[in-house]
Design a protein around this motif. Structure first.
Motif, PDB file in Angstrom:
ATOM      1  N   GLY A 145       0.864  -1.450  -0.126  1.00  0.00           N
ATOM      2  CA  GLY A 145       0.041   0.005   0.040  1.00  0.00           C
ATOM      3  C   GLY A 145       0.753   1.234   0.081  1.00  0.00           C
ATOM      4  O   GLY A 145       0.291   2.568  -0.153  1.00  0.00           O
ATOM      5  N   LYS A 146       2.073   1.100   0.173  1.00  0.00           N
ATOM      6  CA  LYS A 146       3.033   2.274   0.006  1.00  0.00           C
ATOM      7  C   LYS A 146       3.845   2.083  -1.162  1.00  0.00           C
ATOM      8  O   LYS A 146       4.390   3.307  -1.561  1.00  0.00           O
ATOM      9  CB  LYS A 146       4.120   2.187   1.277  1.00  0.00           C
ATOM     10  CG  LYS A 146       3.332   2.113   2.646  1.00  0.00           C
ATOM     11  CD  LYS A 146       2.594   3.502   2.806  1.00  0.00           C
ATOM     12  CE  LYS A 146       3.497   4.653   3.391  1.00  0.00           C
ATOM     13  NZ  LYS A 146       2.917   5.781   3.586  1.00  0.00           N
ATOM     14  N   GLY A 148       4.651  -0.086  -5.138  1.00  0.00           N
ATOM     15  CA  GLY A 148       4.049  -0.989  -6.061  1.00  0.00           C
ATOM     16  C   GLY A 148       4.893  -2.266  -5.962  1.00  0.00           C
ATOM     17  O   GLY A 148       6.224  -2.190  -5.771  1.00  0.00           O
ATOM     18  N   THR A 156      -2.225  -4.286  -4.634  1.00  0.00           N
ATOM     19  CA  THR A 156      -1.618  -3.234  -4.389  1.00  0.00           C
ATOM     20  C   THR A 156      -2.598  -1.935  -4.582  1.00  0.00           C
ATOM     21  O   THR A 156      -2.435  -1.222  -3.541  1.00  0.00           O
ATOM     22  CB  THR A 156      -0.338  -3.059  -5.446  1.00  0.00           C
ATOM     23  OG1 THR A 156       0.701  -3.915  -5.415  1.00  0.00           O
ATOM     24  CG2 THR A 156       0.032  -1.712  -5.319  1.00  0.00           C
ATOM     25  N   ALA A 157      -3.367  -2.117  -5.599  1.00  0.00           N
ATOM     26  CA  ALA A 157      -4.242  -0.963  -5.596  1.00  0.00           C
ATOM     27  C   ALA A 157      -5.188  -0.847  -4.456  1.00  0.00           C
ATOM     28  O   ALA A 157      -5.522   0.254  -3.959  1.00  0.00           O
ATOM     29  CB  ALA A 157      -5.091  -0.990  -6.910  1.00  0.00           C
ATOM     30  N   LYS A 159      -4.845  -1.980  -1.205  1.00  0.00           N
ATOM     31  CA  LYS A 159      -3.996  -1.498  -0.091  1.00  0.00           C
ATOM     32  C   LYS A 159      -3.596   0.082  -0.222  1.00  0.00           C
ATOM     33  O   LYS A 159      -3.793   0.472   0.978  1.00  0.00           O
ATOM     34  CB  LYS A 159      -2.908  -2.292   0.116  1.00  0.00           C
ATOM     35  CG  LYS A 159      -3.248  -3.868   0.376  1.00  0.00           C
ATOM     36  CD  LYS A 159      -4.058  -3.911   1.539  1.00  0.00           C
ATOM     37  CE  LYS A 159      -4.278  -5.505   1.926  1.00  0.00           C
ATOM     38  NZ  LYS A 159      -5.107  -5.730   3.126  1.00  0.00           N
ATOM     39  N   HIS A 160      -3.499   0.440  -1.205  1.00  0.00           N
ATOM     40  CA  HIS A 160      -3.125   1.857  -1.176  1.00  0.00           C
ATOM     41  C   HIS A 160      -4.542   2.521  -0.953  1.00  0.00           C
ATOM     42  O   HIS A 160      -4.402   3.738  -0.349  1.00  0.00           O
ATOM     43  CB  HIS A 160      -2.746   2.238  -2.901  1.00  0.00           C
ATOM     44  CG  HIS A 160      -1.439   2.306  -3.007  1.00  0.00           C
ATOM     45  ND1 HIS A 160      -0.523   1.174  -3.289  1.00  0.00           N
ATOM     46  CD2 HIS A 160      -0.514   3.451  -3.179  1.00  0.00           C
ATOM     47  CE1 HIS A 160       0.643   1.514  -3.513  1.00  0.00           C
ATOM     48  NE2 HIS A 160       0.770   2.848  -3.655  1.00  0.00           N
ATOM     49  N   VAL A 163      -4.855   2.676   2.730  1.00  0.00           N
ATOM     50  CA  VAL A 163      -3.866   3.905   3.482  1.00  0.00           C
ATOM     51  C   VAL A 163      -4.610   4.979   3.318  1.00  0.00           C
ATOM     52  O   VAL A 163      -4.569   5.839   4.172  1.00  0.00           O
ATOM     53  CB  VAL A 163      -2.583   3.724   2.818  1.00  0.00           C
ATOM     54  CG1 VAL A 163      -1.941   4.799   3.230  1.00  0.00           C
ATOM     55  CG2 VAL A 163      -1.736   2.218   3.036  1.00  0.00           C
ATOM     56  N   GLY A 164      -5.211   5.420   2.101  1.00  0.00           N
ATOM     57  CA  GLY A 164      -5.703   6.863   1.984  1.00  0.00           C
ATOM     58  C   GLY A 164      -7.077   6.752   2.661  1.00  0.00           C
ATOM     59  O   GLY A 164      -7.207   7.865   3.301  1.00  0.00           O
ATOM     60  N   CYS A 184       1.269  -1.089   7.980  1.00  0.00           N
ATOM     61  CA  CYS A 184       1.612  -1.629   6.954  1.00  0.00           C
ATOM     62  C   CYS A 184       2.660  -2.821   7.088  1.00  0.00           C
ATOM     63  O   CYS A 184       3.813  -2.451   6.931  1.00  0.00           O
ATOM     64  CB  CYS A 184       1.973  -0.622   5.947  1.00  0.00           C
ATOM     65  SG  CYS A 184       0.712   0.462   5.525  1.00  0.00           S
TER      66      CYS A 184
END
Length: 233
Positions: A145-146, A148, A156-157, A159-160, A163-164, A184
Motif C-alpha cells: 500500500g506504500k 508497487g 496493491t491498488a 491496499k493503497h 492507506v488513503g 503496513c
C-alpha cells in the motif's frame, strides 16, 4: 485505552487475525469479537484463546464482511455489548500473477474484500463510536500500500486505497474522538503465504521479505495505544 473495551477483529479464524485477537486480550480488552465466515473455525479459536485468557470474553461472529447482512450482524452483536469500541480491519485476500491474466472476478473480489468491506464496516460502526464519545479503527494494509510490487496490481491498488481511507478518516474524525491508524506489514509468514507461493510455482520470489504474526500484532496494539497514524512492519 484498550482496557475494559471491546475489540472487533475481522479475518480472525486463522493466522494473523488470531494473533491480533490474542495481543489485544493480553493488553486488557474486556471483550474480543472474532469475525470470519467459518463458524467452526471461530469456535475453535475462541476456545483456545479463552483457555489462555480466562478473564476475557471471546465472542465469535460468523459473518461475511463483504455482505450487507453480515455487516449488520456484526453491528447488532457489538451494539449489545455496549463497551468502548476498537475495530481492526484485518480480513484480506491476495492473488498473484501478471495483471493481463487476472480475471475480472478476481480483481473485483480483492477490491471488495480489501477496501470496500473495511470502508463499509467502519461506516456501519462509526455511529456506535461517536455515541460512546470515541473509538479507534486499525486498518491492516501492507507495504504494497506504500509501494508497487510486481504481479499483484489489484492487491496493491486495494491496499493503497486502504492507506488513503485511513488518513482521510483520521483527518475527519480526530476532533470527535475517533482515531484511525494503518499498519503496513511486509508479507506475513503464515499458511496463506505458503499457499500463494505454491500457486506461483513453489519458490518464493527473490523480492519477498517476511515478518511474523507477533510483530504485526504488536504493531497493531502499539498503534492503538500511541494513536499512531501509520506503522510500517
Amino acid at each position: 485505552s484498550i482496557r475494559g473495551g471491546c475489540v472487533v477483529v475481522t479475518g480472525a479464524s486463522r493466522g494473523l487475525g488470531v494473533g491480533i485477537a490474542r495481543a489485544f486480550a493480553t493488553e486488557g480488552a474486556a471483550t474480543v469479537c472474532l469475525v470470519a465466515r467459518s463458524e467452526a473455525g471461530l469456535q475453535s479459536v475462541c476456545r483456545g484463546l479463552a483457555a489462555e485468557h480466562p478473564n476475557v470474553c471471546f465472542h465469535p461472529i460468523a459473518a461475511d464482511v463483504t455482505d450487507p447482512g453480515g455487516r449488520a450482524r456484526i453491528v447488532r452483536s457489538v451494539e449489545s455489548i455496549g463497551q468502548r469500541l476498537l475495530l481492526v480491519n484485518n480480513a484480506g485476500i491476495e492473488s498473484w500473477g501478471p495483471f493481463e491474466h487476472a480475471t475480472e472476478a478476481s480483481v473485483e473480489e480483492q477490491v471488495a474484500v480489501n477496501l470496500l468491506a473495511p470502508m463499509l464496516l467502519t461506516r456501519a460502526l462509526l455511529p456506535l463510536m461517536l455515541s460512546a464519545g470515541g473509538g479507534s479503527v486499525i486498518h491492516v494494509a501492507s507495504l504494497a500500500g506504500k509501494l508497487g510490487s510486481p504481479n499483484s496490481a489489484a492487491y496493491t491498488a486495494s491496499k493503497h486505497g486502504l492507506v488513503g481511507f485511513s488518513r482521510a478518516l483520521r483527518s475527519e474524525y480526530a476532533s470527535r474522538g475517533v482515531s484511525s491508524c494503518v499498519v503496513c506489514p511486509s508479507f506475513v509468514d503464515t499458511a496463506l503465504l505458503d499457499s500463494l507461493v505454491a500457486k506461483a510455482g513453489g519458490e518464493r520470489p527473490p523480492w519477498i521479505s517476511t515478518t511474523t504474526c507477533d510483530a504485526v500484532s504488536s504493531a497493531c496494539v502499539r498503534a492503538a495505544l500511541g494513536d499512531e497514524p501509520e506503522a510500517l512492519v
